[in-house]
Design a protein around this motif. Structure first.
Motif, short mmCIF file in Angstrom:
data_model
loop_
_atom_site.label_atom_id
_atom_site.label_comp_id
_atom_site.label_asym_id
_atom_site.label_seq_id
_atom_site.Cartn_x
_atom_site.Cartn_y
_atom_site.Cartn_z
N LEU A 131 0.82 -1.20 0.00
CA LEU A 131 0.00 0.00 0.00
C LEU A 131 0.86 1.26 0.00
CD1 LEU A 131 -2.70 1.60 0.54
CD2 LEU A 131 -2.24 1.23 2.96
N LEU A 132 1.93 1.24 0.78
CA LEU A 132 2.79 2.41 0.91
C LEU A 132 3.79 2.56 -0.23
CD1 LEU A 132 3.50 2.33 4.76
CD2 LEU A 132 1.86 3.73 3.51
N GLY A 133 3.76 1.63 -1.18
CA GLY A 133 4.64 1.76 -2.34
C GLY A 133 5.98 1.10 -2.17
N ALA A 134 6.07 0.09 -1.29
CA ALA A 134 7.35 -0.57 -1.06
C ALA A 134 7.89 -1.23 -2.33
CB ALA A 134 7.22 -1.62 0.06
N GLY A 135 7.01 -1.68 -3.21
CA GLY A 135 7.47 -2.34 -4.42
C GLY A 135 7.63 -1.41 -5.60
N ASP A 136 7.46 -0.12 -5.40
CA ASP A 136 7.51 0.84 -6.50
C ASP A 136 8.95 1.24 -6.78
OD1 ASP A 136 6.64 2.60 -8.44
OD2 ASP A 136 6.36 4.24 -7.03
N ALA A 168 -0.14 0.68 -4.04
CA ALA A 168 -0.81 -0.49 -4.61
C ALA A 168 -1.68 -1.11 -3.52
CB ALA A 168 0.21 -1.50 -5.13
N THR A 169 -2.98 -0.89 -3.60
CA THR A 169 -3.88 -1.41 -2.57
C THR A 169 -4.19 -2.88 -2.75
OG1 THR A 169 -5.94 -0.96 -3.80
CG2 THR A 169 -5.01 0.86 -2.49
N GLY A 170 -4.18 -3.37 -4.00
CA GLY A 170 -4.56 -4.75 -4.27
C GLY A 170 -6.06 -4.99 -4.20
N ARG A 171 -6.86 -3.98 -3.90
CA ARG A 171 -8.31 -4.14 -3.74
C ARG A 171 -9.01 -3.61 -4.99
NH1 ARG A 171 -6.70 -1.57 0.85
NH2 ARG A 171 -7.98 0.26 0.38
N ASP A 254 -11.44 -9.26 -7.68
CA ASP A 254 -10.51 -9.07 -6.57
C ASP A 254 -9.31 -9.99 -6.65
OD1 ASP A 254 -11.48 -6.90 -5.19
OD2 ASP A 254 -12.89 -8.06 -3.99
N ARG A 255 -9.46 -11.14 -7.31
CA ARG A 255 -8.30 -12.02 -7.49
C ARG A 255 -7.26 -11.38 -8.40
NH1 ARG A 255 -12.31 -16.18 -7.18
NH2 ARG A 255 -12.57 -16.23 -9.47
N LEU A 256 -7.70 -10.42 -9.22
CA LEU A 256 -6.74 -9.71 -10.06
C LEU A 256 -5.75 -8.90 -9.24
CD1 LEU A 256 -9.11 -8.32 -12.86
CD2 LEU A 256 -7.66 -10.36 -12.97
N THR A 279 -11.26 3.55 -17.37
CA THR A 279 -11.59 3.01 -16.05
C THR A 279 -10.53 2.03 -15.59
OG1 THR A 279 -13.94 3.23 -16.62
CG2 THR A 279 -13.39 1.88 -14.69
N ALA A 280 -10.07 1.16 -16.49
CA ALA A 280 -9.04 0.19 -16.12
C ALA A 280 -7.76 0.89 -15.68
CB ALA A 280 -8.75 -0.75 -17.30
N ALA A 281 -7.37 1.95 -16.40
CA ALA A 281 -6.16 2.68 -16.02
C ALA A 281 -6.32 3.34 -14.66
CB ALA A 281 -5.84 3.73 -17.09
N GLU A 282 -7.48 3.97 -14.41
CA GLU A 282 -7.71 4.63 -13.13
C GLU A 282 -7.65 3.62 -11.98
OE1 GLU A 282 -8.56 8.04 -12.24
OE2 GLU A 282 -7.49 8.27 -14.14
N VAL A 283 -8.13 2.41 -12.21
CA VAL A 283 -8.10 1.38 -11.18
C VAL A 283 -6.68 0.88 -10.95
CG1 VAL A 283 -8.81 -1.00 -10.63
CG2 VAL A 283 -10.48 0.65 -11.51
N LEU A 284 -5.98 0.51 -12.01
CA LEU A 284 -4.66 -0.11 -11.87
C LEU A 284 -3.61 0.87 -11.36
CD1 LEU A 284 -4.61 -2.39 -15.04
CD2 LEU A 284 -5.26 -2.96 -12.69
N GLN A 285 -3.82 2.15 -11.58
CA GLN A 285 -2.91 3.13 -10.97
C GLN A 285 -2.95 3.06 -9.45
OE1 GLN A 285 -4.22 6.85 -12.66
NE2 GLN A 285 -3.79 6.15 -14.74
N ARG A 286 -4.09 2.63 -8.91
CA ARG A 286 -4.26 2.58 -7.46
C ARG A 286 -4.08 1.18 -6.88
NH1 ARG A 286 -7.20 6.47 -9.84
NH2 ARG A 286 -7.48 8.45 -8.75
N THR A 287 -4.49 0.16 -7.61
CA THR A 287 -4.43 -1.20 -7.07
C THR A 287 -3.09 -1.87 -7.31
OG1 THR A 287 -5.32 -2.14 -9.13
CG2 THR A 287 -6.90 -1.52 -7.41
#
Length: 359
Positions: A131-136, A168-171, A254-256, A279-287
């Motif tokens: 969530l905090l961007g550790a993998g970024d 990256a929330t993963g949700r 959610d499995r994505l 919509t997909a881009a807006e989601v994946l930027q956050r998840t």
């Protein structure tokens, strides 16, 4: 047109005074800004599920184990010790990614203290580093040759904001609903609809959360929303039907969240009718913290990028051509471009909110 939201059935403010169910400390390596990183997750000033301010963030959401509330704090400077009785020890991030020259961009930052409440507290805690961007990994963006290709203003924005990470929330379903609400409408309308649905059909957030915060309705709750409530929320039939189709597929969506972007996550997301590239881009930027996604189809973005880089308006195809030199990091580039403070010329009146309740 009534402008206020209806009275909420939720218990505003959660349960003050309750001790957190889990605590920890995350130690970033190199520069880190909690506010800059998580601000993209907040849907407006009065988002009932996410509040990000100076050195503090609150997030309320569902997990497979139940609802959870997270409070994340980052002091201005100095070390933060793990709290007595913490469920987990302090978690240190791996050493920062380095450029080929061995130079790490920026210096150290203060640790982030984490407190979690609710049945899903431990599940929420487990997802905090991502969530905090550790993998970024910004090493490619910060490499000297790449930096030399950037406009001067973008380079300066990166210099002033070395602590920004892509979260990256993963949700996936959680991020998808507000993104669908933002399709083809004004920000005012979308924010109203989000608050309305959360207040009417969400659930109380555990812990001593700020007043007005709640957990967003899950897929089951959204499937039970009657048609007149969608109208009251000012959500037209096209968007409400897209949300309902997504709710039917929520488990698979959610499995994505645990899949890599290279596994065709965007294409899979777009198999749901009503979900397109924007919509997909807006989601994946956050998840997923997608470093390269661009919100093609956005009402303002292409023109803004065009004016910023050439002084002229452009369309989506023109925007993608302009961003091509920074492929692989186009979302990072857009975020830094936004931090330059550039504003495109404004012409004509703003769009007015549309009231779908009278249709």
């Amino acid at each position: 047109m009534p402008s206020s939201l209806p009275a909420s059935p939720l218990h505003a403010g959660g349960h003050p005074g309750t001790a957190p169910a889990a605590t920890s400390v995350w130690v970033p390596q190199g520069p880190y800004s909690l506010e800059s990183t998580l601000s993209v997750l907040q849907r407006g000033t009065h988002d009932p599920c996410t509040r990000v301010g100076r050195g503090e963030a609150w997030l309320c959401f569902s997990t497979p184990e139940g609802p959870a509330s997270l409070r994340l704090t980052q002091p201005a400077a100095g070390p933060v010790a793990a709290e007595p009785g913490a469920a987990k020890p302090a978690v240190a991030e791996p050493p920062p990614h380095s450029s080929p020259a061995g130079h790490s961009f920026g210096g150290p930052s203060s640790p982030v203290r984490i407190r979690a409440w609710g049945p899903g507290a431990r599940a929420a805690l487990a997802g905090v580093p991502r969530l905090l961007g550790a993998g970024d990994d910004w090493s490619g963006f910060d490499e000297s040759g790449f930096r030399a290709s950037l406009p001067r203003a973008v380079n300066e924005a990166r210099r002033r904001n070395p602590g920004l990470r892509l979260p990256a929330t993963g949700r996936v379903f959680d991020a998808l609903v507000p993104a669908i609400l933002e399709q083809k409408v004004t920000v005012i309308e979308a924010r109203y609809a989000w608050r309305y649905l959360v207040r009417r059909f969400g659930s109380p957030a555990p812990g001593p959360v700020p007043e007005g915060m709640a957990v967003a309705p899950d897929a089951h709750a959204l499937r039970r929303v009657p048609s007149w409530e969608w109208h009251a929320a000012r959500v037209d039939a096209k968007r409400s039907m897209t949300i309902l189709r997504a709710a039917e597929a929520a488990a698979g969506l959610d499995r994505l969240g645990s899949r890599e972007l290279t596994d065709g996550v965007s294409a899979t997301l777009q198999t749901v009718p009503g979900i397109g590239p924007w919509t997909a881009a807006e989601v994946l930027q956050r998840t997923h913290g997608d470093p390269d996604s661009v919100s093609v189809g956005d009402f303002h973005l292409a023109a803004w990028v065009g004016y910023a880089l050439t002084g002229r308006k452009t369309d989506d195809a023109g925007m993608l051509r302009l961003l091509e030199p920074w492929a692989g990091h186009r979302q990072r580039f857009v975020r830094m471009l936004g931090l330059t403070g550039f504003r495109k010329p404004s012409y004509g009146p703003r769009l007015s909110p549309e009231d779908h309740r009278r249709r």
